[in-house]
Design a protein around this motif. Structure first.
Motif, PDB file in Angstrom:
ATOM      1  N   PHE A  47       1.202  -0.947   0.241  1.00 21.97           N
ATOM      2  CA  PHE A  47      -0.064  -0.123  -0.060  1.00 21.97           C
ATOM      3  C   PHE A  47       0.767   1.004   0.095  1.00 21.97           C
ATOM      4  CE2 PHE A  47      -2.716  -3.350   2.275  1.00 21.97           C
ATOM      5  CZ  PHE A  47      -3.523  -2.793   0.979  1.00 21.97           C
ATOM      6  N   ALA A  52       1.899  -3.808   3.306  1.00 21.77           N
ATOM      7  CA  ALA A  52       1.044  -5.112   4.723  1.00 21.77           C
ATOM      8  C   ALA A  52       1.655  -6.234   4.314  1.00 21.77           C
ATOM      9  CB  ALA A  52      -0.182  -4.487   4.279  1.00 21.77           C
ATOM     10  N   PRO A  71       0.468  -9.358  15.849  1.00 26.22           N
ATOM     11  CA  PRO A  71      -0.345  -8.291  16.450  1.00 26.22           C
ATOM     12  C   PRO A  71      -0.602  -7.556  15.238  1.00 26.22           C
ATOM     13  CG  PRO A  71       1.925  -8.168  15.653  1.00 26.22           C
ATOM     14  CD  PRO A  71       1.951  -9.713  15.185  1.00 26.22           C
ATOM     15  N   ASN A  72      -1.779  -6.443  16.003  1.00 22.40           N
ATOM     16  CA  ASN A  72      -2.720  -5.383  15.277  1.00 22.40           C
ATOM     17  C   ASN A  72      -1.659  -4.781  13.833  1.00 22.40           C
ATOM     18  OD1 ASN A  72      -3.339  -3.762  17.706  1.00 22.40           O
ATOM     19  ND2 ASN A  72      -4.789  -5.572  16.358  1.00 22.40           N
ATOM     20  N   GLY A  73      -2.487  -4.470  12.970  1.00 22.54           N
ATOM     21  CA  GLY A  73      -1.462  -4.525  11.317  1.00 22.54           C
ATOM     22  C   GLY A  73      -0.183  -5.280  10.523  1.00 22.54           C
ATOM     23  N   ALA A  74      -0.483  -6.062  11.344  1.00 22.98           N
ATOM     24  CA  ALA A  74       0.614  -7.716  10.954  1.00 22.98           C
ATOM     25  C   ALA A  74       0.190  -7.688   9.875  1.00 22.98           C
ATOM     26  CB  ALA A  74       0.367  -9.142  11.477  1.00 22.98           C
ATOM     27  N   GLY A  75      -1.157  -7.365   9.424  1.00 23.61           N
ATOM     28  CA  GLY A  75      -1.272  -8.072   7.152  1.00 23.61           C
ATOM     29  C   GLY A  75      -2.297  -9.293   7.766  1.00 23.61           C
ATOM     30  N   LYS A  76      -2.897  -9.727   8.858  1.00 22.60           N
ATOM     31  CA  LYS A  76      -3.532 -10.881   8.648  1.00 22.60           C
ATOM     32  C   LYS A  76      -4.883 -10.685   8.144  1.00 22.60           C
ATOM     33  CE  LYS A  76      -4.367 -10.212  13.128  1.00 22.60           C
ATOM     34  NZ  LYS A  76      -3.395  -9.263  13.425  1.00 22.60           N
ATOM     35  N   THR A  77      -5.767  -9.407   8.112  1.00 23.71           N
ATOM     36  CA  THR A  77      -7.126  -9.044   6.722  1.00 23.71           C
ATOM     37  C   THR A  77      -6.737  -9.106   5.893  1.00 23.71           C
ATOM     38  OG1 THR A  77      -7.591  -7.932   9.127  1.00 23.71           O
ATOM     39  CG2 THR A  77      -8.474  -7.140   7.243  1.00 23.71           C
ATOM     40  N   THR A  78      -5.389  -8.506   5.413  1.00 19.87           N
ATOM     41  CA  THR A  78      -5.154  -7.684   4.301  1.00 19.87           C
ATOM     42  C   THR A  78      -4.733  -9.396   3.650  1.00 19.87           C
ATOM     43  OG1 THR A  78      -3.680  -6.417   4.935  1.00 19.87           O
ATOM     44  CG2 THR A  78      -2.888  -7.338   2.703  1.00 19.87           C
ATOM     45  N   GLU A 210     -11.632 -12.646  13.083  1.00 17.27           N
ATOM     46  CA  GLU A 210     -11.609 -11.920  14.715  1.00 17.27           C
ATOM     47  C   GLU A 210     -12.750 -12.918  15.008  1.00 17.27           C
ATOM     48  OE1 GLU A 210     -10.309  -8.356  15.962  1.00 17.27           O
ATOM     49  OE2 GLU A 210      -8.514  -8.858  14.605  1.00 17.27           O
ATOM     50  N   HIS A 242      -7.062 -12.854  18.071  1.00 21.10           N
ATOM     51  CA  HIS A 242      -6.288 -12.277  19.470  1.00 21.10           C
ATOM     52  C   HIS A 242      -6.475 -12.600  20.207  1.00 21.10           C
ATOM     53  CE1 HIS A 242      -5.183  -9.430  16.952  1.00 21.10           C
ATOM     54  NE2 HIS A 242      -5.665  -8.180  16.415  1.00 21.10           N
TER      55      HIS A 242
HETATM   56  N1  ATP Z   1      -6.450  -0.424   1.859  1.00 23.64           N
HETATM   57  C1  ATP Z   1      -5.326  -0.189   2.523  1.00 23.64           C
HETATM   58  N2  ATP Z   1      -4.394   1.340   2.138  1.00 23.64           N
HETATM   59  C2  ATP Z   1      -3.510   1.229   2.849  1.00 23.64           C
HETATM   60  N3  ATP Z   1      -2.961   0.827   3.975  1.00 23.64           N
HETATM   61  C3  ATP Z   1      -3.670  -0.810   4.181  1.00 23.64           C
HETATM   62  C4  ATP Z   1      -5.059  -0.751   3.933  1.00 23.64           C
HETATM   63  N4  ATP Z   1      -4.960  -2.254   4.466  1.00 23.64           N
HETATM   64  C5  ATP Z   1      -4.635  -2.447   5.771  1.00 23.64           C
HETATM   65  N5  ATP Z   1      -3.530  -1.358   5.606  1.00 23.64           N
HETATM   66  C6  ATP Z   1      -2.316  -1.335   6.129  1.00 23.64           C
HETATM   67  O1  ATP Z   1      -1.736  -3.269   5.732  1.00 23.64           O
HETATM   68  C7  ATP Z   1      -0.800  -2.855   7.327  1.00 23.64           C
HETATM   69  C8  ATP Z   1      -1.764  -4.504   7.672  1.00 23.64           C
HETATM   70  O2  ATP Z   1      -3.189  -4.706   8.056  1.00 23.64           O
HETATM   71  P1  ATP Z   1      -4.461  -5.802   8.396  1.00 23.64           P
HETATM   72  O3  ATP Z   1      -5.161  -4.863   7.817  1.00 23.64           O
HETATM   73  O4  ATP Z   1      -4.059  -6.352   6.695  1.00 23.64           O
HETATM   74  O5  ATP Z   1      -3.530  -5.770   9.937  1.00 23.64           O
HETATM   75  P2  ATP Z   1      -4.712  -7.064  10.661  1.00 23.64           P
HETATM   76  O6  ATP Z   1      -3.748  -8.160  10.559  1.00 23.64           O
HETATM   77  O7  ATP Z   1      -5.368  -7.718  10.196  1.00 23.64           O
HETATM   78  O8  ATP Z   1      -4.500  -6.067  12.041  1.00 23.64           O
HETATM   79  P3  ATP Z   1      -5.641  -6.227  12.814  1.00 23.64           P
HETATM   80  O9  ATP Z   1      -5.166  -7.043  14.278  1.00 23.64           O
HETATM   81  O10 ATP Z   1      -5.354  -4.668  14.020  1.00 23.64           O
HETATM   82  O11 ATP Z   1      -6.528  -6.661  12.308  1.00 23.64           O
HETATM   83  C9  ATP Z   1      -0.999  -2.347   7.829  1.00 23.64           C
HETATM   84  O12 ATP Z   1      -0.330  -1.517   8.487  1.00 23.64           O
HETATM   85  C10 ATP Z   1      -2.344  -1.640   7.490  1.00 23.64           C
HETATM   86  O13 ATP Z   1      -2.659  -0.095   7.888  1.00 23.64           O
END
Ligand code: ATP
Ligand code: MG
Lengths: 294, 336
Positions: A47, A52, A71-78, A210, A242
């Motif tokens: 991104f 990510a 951890p938060n922001g690790a990239g799991k949802t992505t 989650e 989590h």
């Molecule tokens: N659409 C987007 N545009 C820009 N950055 C993004 C976008 N989606 C995610 N990110 C970034 O990518 C990284 C991973 O985000 P992601 O949502 O995958 O984290 P996560 O592991 O699911 O976290 P959480 O446990 O908080 O849900 C983060 O730094 C986030 O800011």
């Protein structure tokens, strides 16, 4: 925690099989599994400036419950978004059930047996709970507009779908809300509804983002039982969570992500003693004053 | 003042041909906007597609008028695909922009000098409706005779238009009602709320949105057909942006996502419109003066009617946002 010897006694047949299959897998990132349902290689998503997701290789064992933590922001949802076609990677390839999946439209995933839920719940608030459920069924004749005009064509199938929906609602303790608008449900109930609705697609791989967030402890216990039940019915579960107690409780295998990469894999016990994981969660500097490093 | 005459005018507009073709167009718009959440601001374009489809048959193509139904449907399907293909994958606002522009392009093309041979330019098209009127005559409605009772007295020709028009309203109303009770309708309503949820459950959202856009457009083209046949001509400037927004007003007045709303709303729109117009014309038969200056002249009445209608619509949005027939409970979950 229960000790390793006592635990198998209360395991179901499916759980025993899953654990046995994973017993020989070495606990390293990207470890190959004996019978993977999902395989991903070289998946990268940027991104702007930040990366990510940057996963070299990861496999999910068929018939197992696999947790994806980090951890938060690790990239799991992505990562979820990429594998389910809701987002496109900058590079990488992945396959589901032996079939290549890159470039496959998200709506084809569910018909092939892969279904996902969302971290931010997507209940359709203006549809009644039961209609939310019925929407989940795939291959509905009445979803073709020319058939829609003739109830005779789809009434029978609709009744079968409704019966299955009612059964699931009962299992998820939502049957008393059956005819309410989904907008009238509480946050936790919506999580349950979304999970139940996903199951209406008759999936082989269920990906839950989650599922326990915002669900009260008593309900968590029964949700845990539901998730275990999915494995017993032959489904594979990949979930982001989590809550470490839950992860330890129900998963057969754990994959840990941090800063986009898979940094560790293993059984729950392997993971809870893994120094990399502790560092990733708490920071490598934990317990020391920030000044010491200077 | 003769309030009886005012009411009579209003009641006749309530069931008149204007209300009728507005209702057909609103039923179509409701499929797109009400049920699926597609912001189609180009319903006038679909109506023009219908009107020109039927209007071109005899004078331009030299074929029977009845083929025009097929031509009209073909035009509106094409227009729907043209609007939908580039925009339905994008955010909702893009469709709004493209539909409003496309409808204007349609109007500017059909009234252009360059395309006069195909569409008749600003004169429009005439001389195609006789086979339609002949059916009424064959059924025994003499065009010049009067039929009916009390204030509901129509010439044979008008009565025939009304019978066909309201029959179309009933047919499309039933079709849409059946569709929206089917699993197909359920998918559309789900898309209106959250496309990604629907996608994750294995539905091809793009295809469903396209189906809704095209179906609503085809229904809208029948409103154009009815307008063309009723007037026995096609006039390009009937199909302006105003038309789209009046139909939208009628729909919102009745209540979106309800078949009854999409039919009664446009009827009420014309009732209120005609009521205000003839009331004001009676009240202000000479210039209205205050402190020696003329405030309102009879030529201002048209504008005042629209001002009052606008005010009424604002009041409706405040006190009854779901419209007259809309579902309050559905509305209540907005934005949670
Ligand atoms: N659409 C987007 N545009 C820009 N950055 C993004 C976008 N989606 C995610 N990110 C970034 O990518 C990284 C991973 O985000 P992601 O949502 O995958 O984290 P996560 O592991 O699911 O976290 P959480 O446990 O908080 O849900 C983060 O730094 C986030 O800011
Ligand atoms: Mg997340």
């Amino acid at each position: 925690m229960k000790d390793a010897d006592a635990a198998p006694a209360e395991l179901t047949e499916a759980a025993r099989q899953a654990r046995a299959a994973l017993a020989g897998v070495s606990p390293v990132p990207g470890a190959p599994k004996p019978d993977p349902i999902l395989k991903a290689s070289g998946i990268r998503r940027n991104f702007g400036g930040i990366t990510a997701v940057d996963v070299d290789h990861v496999e999910v064992q068929r018939g197992s419950i696999t947790a994806l933590i980090g951890p938060n922001g690790a990239g799991k949802t992505t990562f979820f978004n990429l594998v389910t076609g809701f987002d496109e990677p900058n590079a990488g390839a992945w396959s589901f059930d032996g079939q290549s999946m890159d470039g496959v439209a998200p709506h084809r995933m569910a018909t092939r047996g892969m279904v996902r839920t969302f971290q931010l719940t997507k209940s359709l608030t203006k549809l009644p709970v039961i209609e939310n459920m019925k929407l989940g069924a795939t291959g509905q004749k009445g979803e073709k507009w020319w058939n829609g005009l003739f109830p005779a064509i789809w009434k029978q199938q609709e009744a079968e779908i409704e019966a299955r929906a009612d059964e699931l609602l009962k299992r998820f303790k939502l049957d008393h809300m059956r005819d309410e608008y989904a907008g009238a449900l509480s946050g936790g109930q919506r999580k349950l509804l979304e999970m139940a609705r996903a199951l209406m697609t008759n999936p082989t791989l269920v990906m839950l983002d989650e599922p326990m967030a915002g669900v009260n402890p008593a309900l968590k216990q029964s949700l845990n039982a539901h998730v275990r039940g999915l494995r017993d019915e032959g489904m594979t579960v990949l979930f982001v969570e989590h809550d470490m107690d839950m992860v330890h409780d129900i998963s057969d295998w754990v994959i840990v992500m941090a800063e986009g990469r898979v940094i560790a894999e293993g059984t729950p016990d392997d993971i809870s003693s893994n120094q990399d994981v502790i560092d990733a969660y708490l920071g490598a500097h934990q317990g020391r004053s920030l000044l010491e490093d200077e | 003042m003769d309030i009886g005459a005012v009411l009579e005018t209003a009641i006749l507009q309530f069931i008149g041909l204007n209300a009728c073709y507005y209702a057909i167009a609103a039923i179509g718009l409701n499929v797109q906007f009400g049920y699926t959440g597609l912001l189609n601001f180009g319903q006038a374009g679909f109506m023009a597609a219908g009107a020109y489809g039927i209007g071109q048959t005899v004078p331009i193509f030299g074929i029977s008028m009845w083929w025009g139904i097929g031509v009209a449907v073909g035009y509106s399907v094409f227009l729907g695909l043209l609007m939908g293909v580039p925009t339905l994958r994008l955010r909702a606002d893009y469709l709004a922009i493209v539909t409003i522009a496309a409808a204007e392009i349609v109007r500017l093309v059909v009234r252009s000098v360059a395309a006069k041979d195909a569409f008749g330019g600003t004169d429009g098209l005439t001389g195609f409706a006789s086979s339609f009127q002949q059916v009424g005559v064959d059924l025994g409605l003499r065009p010049a005779s009067q039929y009916g009772f009390w204030i509901f007295t129509f010439s044979g020709r008008n009565l025939w238009n009304l019978i066909v028009g309201w029959t179309l309203v009933a047919i499309f109303g039933v079709i849409v009602w059946l569709l929206m009770k089917s699993p197909w309708g359920r998918v559309l309503k789900a898309i209106r709320e959250d496309e990604d949820a629907v996608r994750s459950l294995g539905k091809n959202v793009f295809s469903y949105k396209m189906q809704a856009l095209v179906l609503g457009g085809v229904i809208g083209s029948f409103a154009g057909i009815m307008l063309a046949l009723g007037n026995a001509n096609v006039q390009p400037d009937n199909y302006s942006r105003d038309l789209t927004f009046f139909i939208l007003t009628g729909l919102v007045l009745g209540g979106v996502a309800k078949v009854t709303g999409s039919i009664v709303g446009p009827m009420l729109f014309w009732f209120i419109f005609a009521f205000l117009d003839s009331l004001l014309r009676q009240l202000i038969d000479q210039p209205f003066r205050l402190f020696g200056t003329t405030l309102i002249e009879s030529t201002d009445i048209g504008a005042i009617v629209f001002m009052v209608m606008g005010g009424l619509l604002v009041a409706l949005m405040v006190f009854r946002p779901q419209g007259l027939f809309g579902n309050r409970k559905e509305m209540a979950f907005e934005g949670r």
